[in-house]
Design a protein around this motif. Sequence first.
Motif, PDB file in Angstrom:
ATOM      1  N   GLY A  15      -7.225  -5.120   7.852  1.00 59.26           N
ATOM      2  CA  GLY A  15      -8.043  -5.769   6.837  1.00 59.26           C
ATOM      3  C   GLY A  15      -7.697  -7.227   6.669  1.00 59.26           C
ATOM      4  N   THR A  16      -8.671  -7.977   6.235  1.00 57.21           N
ATOM      5  CA  THR A  16      -8.447  -9.366   5.901  1.00 57.21           C
ATOM      6  C   THR A  16      -9.030  -9.595   4.523  1.00 57.21           C
ATOM      7  OG1 THR A  16      -8.863  -9.801   8.222  1.00 57.21           O
ATOM      8  CG2 THR A  16      -8.686 -11.711   6.790  1.00 57.21           C
ATOM      9  N   GLY A  17      -8.245 -10.151   3.643  1.00 56.37           N
ATOM     10  CA  GLY A  17      -8.753 -10.481   2.318  1.00 56.37           C
ATOM     11  C   GLY A  17      -8.867 -11.979   2.201  1.00 56.37           C
ATOM     12  N   SER A  18      -9.104 -12.453   1.007  1.00 55.46           N
ATOM     13  CA  SER A  18      -9.269 -13.892   0.813  1.00 55.46           C
ATOM     14  C   SER A  18      -7.953 -14.641   1.050  1.00 55.46           C
ATOM     15  CB  SER A  18      -9.773 -14.166  -0.595  1.00 55.46           C
ATOM     16  OG  SER A  18      -9.961 -12.991  -1.312  1.00 55.46           O
ATOM     17  N   TYR A  19      -6.830 -13.990   0.777  1.00 57.66           N
ATOM     18  CA  TYR A  19      -5.550 -14.679   0.881  1.00 57.66           C
ATOM     19  C   TYR A  19      -4.579 -13.955   1.798  1.00 57.66           C
ATOM     20  CZ  TYR A  19      -7.608 -16.213  -3.461  1.00 57.66           C
ATOM     21  OH  TYR A  19      -8.488 -16.666  -4.398  1.00 57.66           O
ATOM     22  N   SER A  20      -5.051 -12.858   2.390  1.00 62.95           N
ATOM     23  CA  SER A  20      -4.084 -11.988   3.048  1.00 62.95           C
ATOM     24  C   SER A  20      -4.594 -11.385   4.342  1.00 62.95           C
ATOM     25  CB  SER A  20      -3.729 -10.846   2.105  1.00 62.95           C
ATOM     26  OG  SER A  20      -4.891 -10.094   1.835  1.00 62.95           O
ATOM     27  N   VAL A  34       2.343   2.896   6.705  1.00 68.31           N
ATOM     28  CA  VAL A  34       2.218   2.059   5.516  1.00 68.31           C
ATOM     29  C   VAL A  34       1.208   0.938   5.799  1.00 68.31           C
ATOM     30  CG1 VAL A  34       4.553   2.483   4.610  1.00 68.31           C
ATOM     31  CG2 VAL A  34       4.186   0.624   6.267  1.00 68.31           C
ATOM     32  N   ALA A  35       0.659   0.370   4.740  1.00 65.05           N
ATOM     33  CA  ALA A  35      -0.230  -0.793   4.878  1.00 65.05           C
ATOM     34  C   ALA A  35       0.550  -1.996   4.342  1.00 65.05           C
ATOM     35  CB  ALA A  35      -1.505  -0.588   4.077  1.00 65.05           C
ATOM     36  N   ILE A  36       0.758  -2.982   5.173  1.00 70.99           N
ATOM     37  CA  ILE A  36       1.536  -4.146   4.738  1.00 70.99           C
ATOM     38  C   ILE A  36       0.624  -5.345   4.525  1.00 70.99           C
ATOM     39  CG2 ILE A  36       3.478  -5.679   5.258  1.00 70.99           C
ATOM     40  CD1 ILE A  36       4.745  -3.467   6.840  1.00 70.99           C
ATOM     41  N   VAL A  83       4.681  -3.903   0.949  1.00 72.75           N
ATOM     42  CA  VAL A  83       4.581  -2.669   1.728  1.00 72.75           C
ATOM     43  C   VAL A  83       3.957  -1.595   0.835  1.00 72.75           C
ATOM     44  CG1 VAL A  83       5.820  -0.962   3.081  1.00 72.75           C
ATOM     45  CG2 VAL A  83       6.664  -3.331   2.969  1.00 72.75           C
ATOM     46  N   GLN A  84       2.771  -1.132   1.232  1.00 64.74           N
ATOM     47  CA  GLN A  84       1.988  -0.256   0.366  1.00 64.74           C
ATOM     48  C   GLN A  84       1.714   1.092   1.015  1.00 64.74           C
ATOM     49  OE1 GLN A  84      -1.785  -2.187  -0.121  1.00 64.74           O
ATOM     50  NE2 GLN A  84      -0.926  -3.993  -1.121  1.00 64.74           N
ATOM     51  N   GLU A  85       1.395   2.026   0.160  1.00 65.68           N
ATOM     52  CA  GLU A  85       0.824   3.298   0.562  1.00 65.68           C
ATOM     53  C   GLU A  85      -0.437   3.023   1.387  1.00 65.68           C
ATOM     54  OE1 GLU A  85      -0.337   5.282  -3.044  1.00 65.68           O
ATOM     55  OE2 GLU A  85      -1.199   6.990  -1.974  1.00 65.68           O
ATOM     56  N   CYS A 135     -15.802  -1.951  -5.937  1.00 66.59           N
ATOM     57  CA  CYS A 135     -15.756  -0.899  -4.909  1.00 66.59           C
ATOM     58  C   CYS A 135     -14.852  -1.263  -3.729  1.00 66.59           C
ATOM     59  CB  CYS A 135     -17.173  -0.577  -4.443  1.00 66.59           C
ATOM     60  SG  CYS A 135     -18.177   0.134  -5.783  1.00 66.59           S
ATOM     61  N   GLU A 136     -14.751  -2.560  -3.391  1.00 65.29           N
ATOM     62  CA  GLU A 136     -13.887  -3.001  -2.281  1.00 65.29           C
ATOM     63  C   GLU A 136     -12.407  -2.818  -2.586  1.00 65.29           C
ATOM     64  OE1 GLU A 136     -16.456  -4.552  -3.724  1.00 65.29           O
ATOM     65  OE2 GLU A 136     -16.859  -6.447  -2.713  1.00 65.29           O
ATOM     66  N   ASN A 137     -12.049  -2.681  -3.860  1.00 66.06           N
ATOM     67  CA  ASN A 137     -10.637  -2.544  -4.232  1.00 66.06           C
ATOM     68  C   ASN A 137     -10.276  -1.122  -4.657  1.00 66.06           C
ATOM     69  OD1 ASN A 137     -10.047  -5.199  -3.654  1.00 66.06           O
ATOM     70  ND2 ASN A 137     -10.433  -5.926  -5.741  1.00 66.06           N
TER      71      ASN A 137
END
Length: 272
Positions: A15-20, A34-36, A83-85, A135-137
Amino acid sequence: GLLAQYGYNKQSDIGTGSYSRVWLATSRNHKKLVAIKQIDRRPNSEYLKRFLPRELDLVLHLNHQHVIRVYQTFRTTTYVCMVQEYAPGGDLLQKILSSPHQRLHEGDAKFLFRQLIEGIRYLQSIHVLHRDIKCENLFLDGYGNLKIGDFGFARFLNDGEDTKTSCGSRPYAAFEIMTGQSYSSNAVDIYSAGVALYIMLTGMMPFNDKKKDKHQAIHDRRYCNIYFPQTTVQKHAKELIMAMLTSDPAKRIRTHEIIEHSWLKDMPYQFL
Ligand code: ADP
Ligand code: MG
């Protein structure tokens, strides 16, 4: 690389977000996915100065079945990592867009919406405003359960405190945020969750802001000027959405009332 140093093997870009950028990775110790979320610290933005420190402070406290867990955060000179679920089901917008007629069955919407409200009620109990419910979050785990993620605009707000910060996404923004009033409760999140519920059931946006100026957008919210397709939104669902999109935050329905609402009370197949 950086992630390897901390014990993670990078798998792919998810994924790509606005800042990440967000990477799928495996943890070498726990052998789990994990999703980092990796944020570049170099640009000199409002988000990095004001919001990111709050996000980092807050996310490690979160512990609920309908909120994305954050296991660890670390920083180097160039990056901050969370580091996320991992949520293998993707996000709710993707699910809606890939459904027939680009909307959810009422039963599915009810199931997911209840979990969203339970997540918001938990955040309320620890005095957290999310401020970017959309919905995207909202993520889905491998069993189809909903998890609230992306705490990029979230903050702790204690009883008696208020704030005026305008944040989040325009189509989901509460009336008090659109009009620049100060706000002091999670009624802003209830409003956005009402917008999300409308989208789940209809596949449309309740306020078609794109073609309108801000003045008209505010007018539509003040009078709760919303069109409901007769065939897909039944009476109780419509009542609930209207109660969540009430412009006056003091009169807006609250989490414990939503849980008791007739639309959520009759559960056709939740327990199958
Ligand atoms: P931003 O603050 O930049 O919007 P997000 O936290 O929303 O960042 O992440 C950006 C994108 O990365 C998401 O829209 C999603 O596609 C993906 N993503 C983020 N977190 C996860 C996760 N825990 N599991 C799966 N995908 C994720
Ligand atoms: Mg996001």
